[in-house]
Design a protein around this motif. Structure first.
Motif, short mmCIF file in Angstrom:
data_model
loop_
_atom_site.label_atom_id
_atom_site.label_comp_id
_atom_site.label_asym_id
_atom_site.label_seq_id
_atom_site.Cartn_x
_atom_site.Cartn_y
_atom_site.Cartn_z
N THR A 131 94.71 -10.68 -82.32
CA THR A 131 93.68 -9.64 -82.30
C THR A 131 92.77 -9.78 -83.51
OG1 THR A 131 95.12 -8.15 -81.08
CG2 THR A 131 93.30 -7.15 -82.26
N GLN B 248 92.16 -4.18 -75.56
CA GLN B 248 93.53 -4.14 -75.05
C GLN B 248 93.80 -2.85 -74.29
OE1 GLN B 248 96.29 -5.42 -77.99
NE2 GLN B 248 98.01 -5.37 -76.61
N ASP C 275 91.22 -9.03 -74.99
CA ASP C 275 92.47 -8.84 -75.75
C ASP C 275 93.58 -8.34 -74.82
OD1 ASP C 275 94.37 -8.57 -77.64
OD2 ASP C 275 93.22 -7.24 -78.95
N GLU C 276 94.42 -9.25 -74.41
CA GLU C 276 95.55 -8.93 -73.51
C GLU C 276 95.14 -7.98 -72.40
OE1 GLU C 276 99.37 -8.41 -75.15
OE2 GLU C 276 98.82 -9.17 -77.10
#
Ligand SMILES: Nc1ncnc2c1ncn2[C@@H]1O[C@H](COP(=O)(O)OP(=O)(O)OP(=O)(O)O)[C@@H](O)[C@H]1O
Ligand SMILES: [Mg+2]
Lengths: 273, 373
Positions: free
Chosen positions: B46, B85, B161-162
């Motif tokens: 991140t 995320q 991000d994920e």
């Protein structure tokens, strides 16, 4: 089983409510129907709708509004600033601390500060613009009231700022929003509920102020609060005092009802995300 | 040079007096490729995205976007957008207004905004949901709003991000296809963060394996899978059997007290090393035909294959993926070809690995199946 034990836990609170909230309300309502000699009458209510009392009511609303507005203007930037400091909790504690001190003490402190020979006037004199009359003016009344109420405005606003996920702010910047645009388009709307509870926490008590009205504004400002005090303590007309109180209670109930619910969806929705 | 869109030059990131989160990282990302940052939790994935997006500044080193040093360019001025995320959708705005946010901030006129928002929503299959609040949407829908909201700004680089971590298995597989297809359709650079190695291998043109703020290895999914540079990468990417070994000479490795032919080289004579053999490269056979003899300890049915756990006479564990049925307690042989063996130098970094391969190849070694980046 469960609900029965829950009901047991509610007994002390229920008793408290009945003795100190419900019973006094009924008493106030009862007294408002009595004239000065203790006879049944509705005259108090018709008297309330005469210019003297209506003007007083409007004035009360006006000052409460003014106090709320100034508190908001002071509190919002303060809450924002605190939320961006390193030691938030410490700063928050420092701003909230004065609200733990007795109201009367603070009022007397201001009397000292603002009096003709007080330090504020000494300073004004040193600057060549004094001494002036500070006590018993609209300004001093507003100043002290705002000083007293501002923590109650800062707290809910600060909490609502803290509730905003930092990634929402990052997302706004990510999409090209400057600090100001982020404030306007993201932070303001998401703190609307904090602002609302702050305004409620200030406006409602400000509506029935009488102590600092008396001490700081003297007889210059007569609000519903001071009128109630007057009737109960000076003229002994409990009926009229109670009638004003009934109207204040109704006004507060209305304000609560009107500022509740609407738009509270934001916070709820945000939490579910 | 023009093809490089993101460049990190000796970037170090440190918070306060903590140990650095990223240590001296350098890499380049090309236009139009799908990159994945892969690594365990807390390795700095991140942080790399935040550095590219401009939410945080490097402690040391420089970052270039399209060849321009961006150290003084704030996040709001970078042609980069992020899919967060947690999606970070604005709870006070509906789907349409969430997507329109970036365009309104840029003060575009109404018809343009409307056209762009509708196009973006069509792109992610969300037509008809414009007026819904974002809280009522499913995880997959929220994710698509987040993607549309980022894409509508026409970024040169999209950071993700994920984005799939909150989705269930089936939706996740679907979204993987959609993302890959989207990237190819748009032709922009994707930087995708995950700690799921299968996802990384399936989606990417190139994978960066990170650990402790250091890039352990970068390369195509096949490179990384077949030629892990060290034990961490071998362990992290897929399952592997890792046994201690000695590299006797180029093309000859000794482990379990025996010598085996292999395709690696460039080691010092008799240098200690580690051997990696993937479970699916091991073939179950008879004790006589096997190169290693083991006893079956346990067996798991995994659908496409059995996962067989065995122990050899020295007590080393061997994991085998096979469609052959065996019984617990059976003595079996395991067979592998020379090019199924991958020999790793202990503690070797990626740069050292590349250098060794190069010198070994120029010496005329058998660099079979080894691609030099
Ligand atoms: N603002 C911060 N202040 C201090 N430390 C931080 C900060 N942000 C991140 N870190 C630390 O930096 C390290 C890397 O964090 P990062 O968020 O990049 O990890 P990650 O690889 O994304 O992990 P995950 O897979 O859990 O999301 C962590 O040890 C984290 O505690
Ligand atoms: Mg992370």
């Amino acid at each position: 089983m469960e609900s029965r034990s829950r009901n047991l836990y509610l007994i002390p609170y229920g008793l408290w409510i009945v003795v100190f909230v419900v019973a006094p309300l009924i008493l106030v309502f009862y007294y408002s129907m009595l004239d000065i000699n203790g006879k049944w009458t509705l005259a108090n209510y018709t008297r309330f709708f005469t210019p003297v009392y209506l003007k007083m009511a409007i004035k009360s609303f006006w000052y409460a509004l003014l106090i709320t507005a100034v508190s908001l203007v002071v509190a919002y930037p303060a809450a924002l600033a605190i939320s961006r400091t390193r030691h938030k909790q410490l700063w928050l504690l420092l701003t909230v601390l004065p609200s733990w001190i007795n109201l009367l003490l603070k009022a007397y402190a201001f009397i000292g500060l603002f009096s003709a020979h007080g330090p504020v006037n000494a300073m004004l004199a040193a600057l060549g613009v004094g001494p002036r009359q500070i006590m018993f003016t609209d300004f001093s009344f507003l100043f002290v009231a705002v000083y007293i109420f501002v923590p109650f405005m800062i707290l809910p606003i600060f909490n609502s700022i803290e509730e905003i996920s930092p990634s929402l702010i990052a997302a706004a910047h990510d999409m090209g929003a400057s600090e100001w645009v982020t404030l306007r388009r993201v932070i303001f709307p998401l703190t609307a509920n904090g602002v609302k509870s702050g305004c409620r926490a200030v406006f409602i008590p400000a509506l029935s102020l009488f102590m600092i009205t008396r001490l700081i504004a003297g007889n210059r400002i007569i609000t519903l609060g001071t009128a109630i005090e007057q009737h109960f303590l000076v003229t002994q007309d409990w009926g009229m005092g109670s009638t004003i109180a009934v109207f204040l209670v109704i006004a507060m109930g209305l304000i609560m009802a009107l500022t509740d619910g609407t738009g509270s969806g934001h916070v709820g929705r945000e939490r579910r995300v | 040079m023009d093809d490089i869109i993101v460049r990190f030059e000796n970037v170090t990131k440190q918070y306060d007096n903590d140990p650095p989160v990223l240590t001296d990282i350098s890499f380049e990302l090309e236009r139009g490729k799908f990159y994945t940052l892969l690594g365990p939790s807390g390795c700095g994935k991140t942080t790399i995205l935040r550095l590219i997006a401009g939410f945080t500044e490097p402690t040391m080193g420089k970052i270039y976007l399209s060849g321009q040093d961006v150290s003084s360019v704030p996040a709001s001025k970078r042609q980069v957008n992020t899919v967060f995320q947690d999606y970070a959708l604005f709870p006070h705005l509906n789907v349409y207004e969430n997507v329109a946010f970036g365009l309104r901030v840029k003060r575009m006129d109404r018809p343009t905004i409307d056209a762009k928002v509708r196009e973006a929503l069509r792109f992610v299959n969300l037509i008809g949901l414009e007026n819904r609040g974002v809280a009522g949407l499913s995880g997959g829908q929220q994710q698509r709003v987040a993607i549309a909201r980022a894409l509508v700004n026409e970024p040169q680089v999209l950071l993700l991000d994920e984005p799939l971590s909150a989705l269930d298995l089936k939706l996740r597989a679907e979204m993987q296809y959609e993302l890959r297809e989207l990237q190819q359709r748009l032709g922009i650079t994707f930087v995708f963060v995950t700690h799921d190695q299968e996802e990384a291998l399936a989606l990417s043109d190139e994978v960066f394996v990170l650990n402790n703020g250091v890039i352990q290895q970068r390369g195509t999914p096949i490179d990384i899978y077949d030629e892990p540079v060290n034990r961490f990468v071998a362990d992290f990417i897929g399952e592997s059997n890792i046994v201690p070994a000695v590299m006797v000479a180029d093309g000859l490795v000794e482990f379990l007290g025996r010598r085996f032919e292999c395709v690696d080289g460039g080691f010092r004579p008799d240098e200690p090393a580690e051997v990696v053999i993937r479970p699916e490269d091991l073939e179950v056979t008879t004790v006589e035909q096997g190169k290693v003899q083991v006893r079956v300890d346990s067996l798991l049915f995994r659908g496409v294959h059995y996962e067989i756990c065995c122990y050899d006479d020295d007590g080393n564990e061997w994991l085998v993926h096979s469609t052959k049925r065996v019984k617990v307690g059976d003595r079996i042989g395991l067979y592998f070809d020379p090019d199924d063996i991958h020999v790793m130098r202990i503690g070797e970094t990626e740069a050292e690995f590349d250098r060794r391969l190069e010198s070994y190849a120029t010496q005329g070694g058998v660099a079979d199946g080894v691609q030099i980046a």
